[in-house]
Design a protein around this motif. Structure first.
Motif, PDB file in Angstrom:
ATOM      1  N   ARG A  91      -7.393   2.862   3.441  1.00 37.70           N
ATOM      2  CA  ARG A  91      -8.700   2.556   2.850  1.00 37.70           C
ATOM      3  C   ARG A  91      -9.611   3.780   2.866  1.00 37.70           C
ATOM      4  NH1 ARG A  91      -8.122  -1.748   6.307  1.00 37.70           N
ATOM      5  NH2 ARG A  91      -9.794  -0.910   7.616  1.00 37.70           N
ATOM      6  N   ARG A  92     -10.673   3.673   2.067  1.00 34.40           N
ATOM      7  CA  ARG A  92     -11.615   4.802   1.961  1.00 34.40           C
ATOM      8  C   ARG A  92     -12.202   5.172   3.320  1.00 34.40           C
ATOM      9  NH1 ARG A  92     -13.844   4.052  -2.954  1.00 34.40           N
ATOM     10  NH2 ARG A  92     -12.439   5.645  -3.712  1.00 34.40           N
ATOM     11  N   ASP A  93     -12.573   4.144   4.127  1.00 36.52           N
ATOM     12  CA  ASP A  93     -13.188   4.452   5.432  1.00 36.52           C
ATOM     13  C   ASP A  93     -12.182   5.037   6.428  1.00 36.52           C
ATOM     14  OD1 ASP A  93     -11.730   2.209   6.138  1.00 36.52           O
ATOM     15  OD2 ASP A  93     -13.460   0.874   6.268  1.00 36.52           O
ATOM     16  N   GLU A 150      -8.866   9.131  -0.411  1.00 42.15           N
ATOM     17  CA  GLU A 150      -9.611   9.132  -1.677  1.00 42.15           C
ATOM     18  C   GLU A 150      -8.796   9.782  -2.794  1.00 42.15           C
ATOM     19  OE1 GLU A 150     -12.925  11.636  -2.576  1.00 42.15           O
ATOM     20  OE2 GLU A 150     -12.688  12.809  -0.745  1.00 42.15           O
ATOM     21  N   ARG A 188       0.828  -1.216   0.000  1.00 33.91           N
ATOM     22  CA  ARG A 188       0.000   0.000   0.000  1.00 33.91           C
ATOM     23  C   ARG A 188       0.861   1.264   0.000  1.00 33.91           C
ATOM     24  NH1 ARG A 188      -5.323  -2.121   1.686  1.00 33.91           N
ATOM     25  NH2 ARG A 188      -6.117  -0.094   1.106  1.00 33.91           N
ATOM     26  N   ILE A 193      -7.079   1.635  -2.642  1.00 33.34           N
ATOM     27  CA  ILE A 193      -7.960   2.188  -1.594  1.00 33.34           C
ATOM     28  C   ILE A 193      -9.138   1.246  -1.291  1.00 33.34           C
ATOM     29  CG2 ILE A 193      -9.622   4.055  -1.144  1.00 33.34           C
ATOM     30  CD1 ILE A 193      -7.598   5.941  -2.564  1.00 33.34           C
ATOM     31  N   THR A 194      -9.642   0.568  -2.333  1.00 34.33           N
ATOM     32  CA  THR A 194     -10.823  -0.284  -2.122  1.00 34.33           C
ATOM     33  C   THR A 194     -10.448  -1.729  -1.756  1.00 34.33           C
ATOM     34  OG1 THR A 194     -10.870  -0.723  -4.501  1.00 34.33           O
ATOM     35  CG2 THR A 194     -12.301   1.030  -3.693  1.00 34.33           C
ATOM     36  N   GLN A 195      -9.135  -2.071  -1.774  1.00 31.89           N
ATOM     37  CA  GLN A 195      -8.816  -3.486  -1.505  1.00 31.89           C
ATOM     38  C   GLN A 195      -8.778  -3.799  -0.015  1.00 31.89           C
ATOM     39  OE1 GLN A 195      -5.051  -4.169  -3.435  1.00 31.89           O
ATOM     40  NE2 GLN A 195      -3.838  -3.643  -1.663  1.00 31.89           N
ATOM     41  N   ASN A 197      -7.284   3.857  -6.866  1.00 35.18           N
ATOM     42  CA  ASN A 197      -8.585   3.432  -6.327  1.00 35.18           C
ATOM     43  C   ASN A 197      -8.589   1.942  -6.019  1.00 35.18           C
ATOM     44  OD1 ASN A 197     -10.390   5.611  -5.918  1.00 35.18           O
ATOM     45  ND2 ASN A 197     -10.464   5.913  -8.132  1.00 35.18           N
TER      46      ASN A 197
END
Length: 363
Positions: A307-309, A313, A286, A361-363, A358
């Motif tokens: 991550r997004r949470d 972004e 990452r 970020i989404t993995q 992205n």
């Protein structure tokens, strides 16, 4: 002409036949192979057929559509096929051995084909590939020296038992570097290094990622080194995480960057001049690393991508109060600490980088 059309129809039927594995290239897995080796009885893609063509002692190729196929050859193909060949020639592929796909570099695909059919390395001869002994190797590699000017011959030593890799300069008895297998990684970098057998080795030293760029004149030798590093890594992961299932372990043996290339970046105040940097995105760790030059030993910096949470972004516009002279596509990478602004050369590049970021970020 009747025979010609009739046989071609039979052959194409065979290529599509269920339960034969013939609908994918026997060597790289590409769908709908258009070629076949009538000496091995396998269906292969155009790219792999080129490699087979250079091995006339063991393989002979024809096009499914353009060449005439005699009836006896069709019969031979019917009695063999891709699944049959896989059971024979890939009976004992060790779990750490890297099986190339169609997008992989030529030397990996070439050596995989030669290892299977020419050297019979994976035939069921009862030889068990022990990762500890397979992950031990010594020999010379050409390594890119300081200042990125020339490659110099260096002695390398890899020991899975010790969990270390070392390399020496000509004169010294003391290793120039001692590398722990724990952070060791290797990936082929043909274009970047400018050599068909170019390998990038990375590891962590004092909290920083360090790059070594090496090659060997022999394709077999460099692929053997790559798989020896994989064997040592596999041995390390197996012993360190004994309860992790194999399918989860294999992808973590070695990794390639999901995207690399030039972008321009500004500094933390976002008022500094934009400078061109070479970026490498390591999705497993990452990290987005950036270098002054693609062949630098150390990164100038790196950005962790959560991550997004967690507040990460990617946007395709500029932060407020940031102004760019050039009318070029931009990317803003938002992290909880600060926003990073990059300029891309064109829309396609911007889209590729945004998709790649992205993806992390989404993995």
């Amino acid at each position: 002409a009747m025979d010609y059309d009739h046989n071609k129809a039979l052959l194409l039927e065979l290529q599509r036949a269920a339960g034969t594995g013939n609908d994918r290239c026997a060597d790289c897995g590409d769908p709908d192979p258009e070629w076949a080796s009538y000496k091995l009885g396998i269906f292969i893609c155009l790219n792999c057929s080129g490699i087979h063509r250079n091995l006339p002692e063991i393989s002979r190729v024809k096009s499914l559509r353009l060449d005439f196929w005699e009836s006896n050859l069709i019969e031979f193909m019917r009695n063999h096929g891709n699944l049959w060949a896989k059971a024979k020639y890939e009976a004992k592929v060790p779990p750490y051995y890297y099986i190339p796909k169609s997008h992989d570099c030529m030397v990996l695909r070439q050596q995989w084909i030669r290892a299977k059919y020419e050297r019979g390395e994976f035939l069921d001869t009862g030889v068990c590939h022990d990762p500890c002994s397979a992950g031990s190797r010594e020999g010379c590699l050409w390594k890119l020296g300081k200042g990125r000017r020339q490659f110099q011959k260096r002695q390398f030593l890899l020991s899975a038992k010790e969990g270390l890799m070392k390399y020496y300069t000509k004169e010294s008895k003391v290793p120039k570097a001692i590398i722990s297998v724990e952070t060791l990684n290797a990936m082929f970098q043909v274009e970047k290094i400018g050599h068909n057998h170019g390998l990038q080795i990375t590891y962590i030293t004092d909290g920083q990622t360090r790059n070594l760029f090496v090659y060997h004149e022999s394709g077999k030798e460099i692929v053997d080194w790559f798989n020896a590093i994989r064997a040592a890594r596999y041995h390390y992961l197996r012993t360190t995480f004994p309860n992790v299932p194999e399918p989860e372990l294999i992808p973590r043996i070695t990794r390639s960057f999901v995207k690399e290339g030039y972008m321009e970046k500004t500094g933390p105040k976002q008022k500094e001049a934009f400078k061109v940097r070479w970026f490498c995105l390591d999705s497993q760790e990452r990290n987005l690393l950036y270098f002054k030059n693609p062949l630098d030993a150390f990164a100038q910096g790196q950005v962790f991508i959560g991550r997004r949470d967690e507040g990460y972004e990617v946007r395709d516009d500029l932060p407020q109060k940031v102004w760019v002279k050039k009318k070029k596509p931009v990317i803003t990478l938002v992290t909880p600490v600060r926003e990073f602004v990059f300029i891309c050369d064109n829309d396609r590049q911007q889209k590729e980088w945004m998709d790649a970021l992205n993806g992390v970020i989404t993995q």
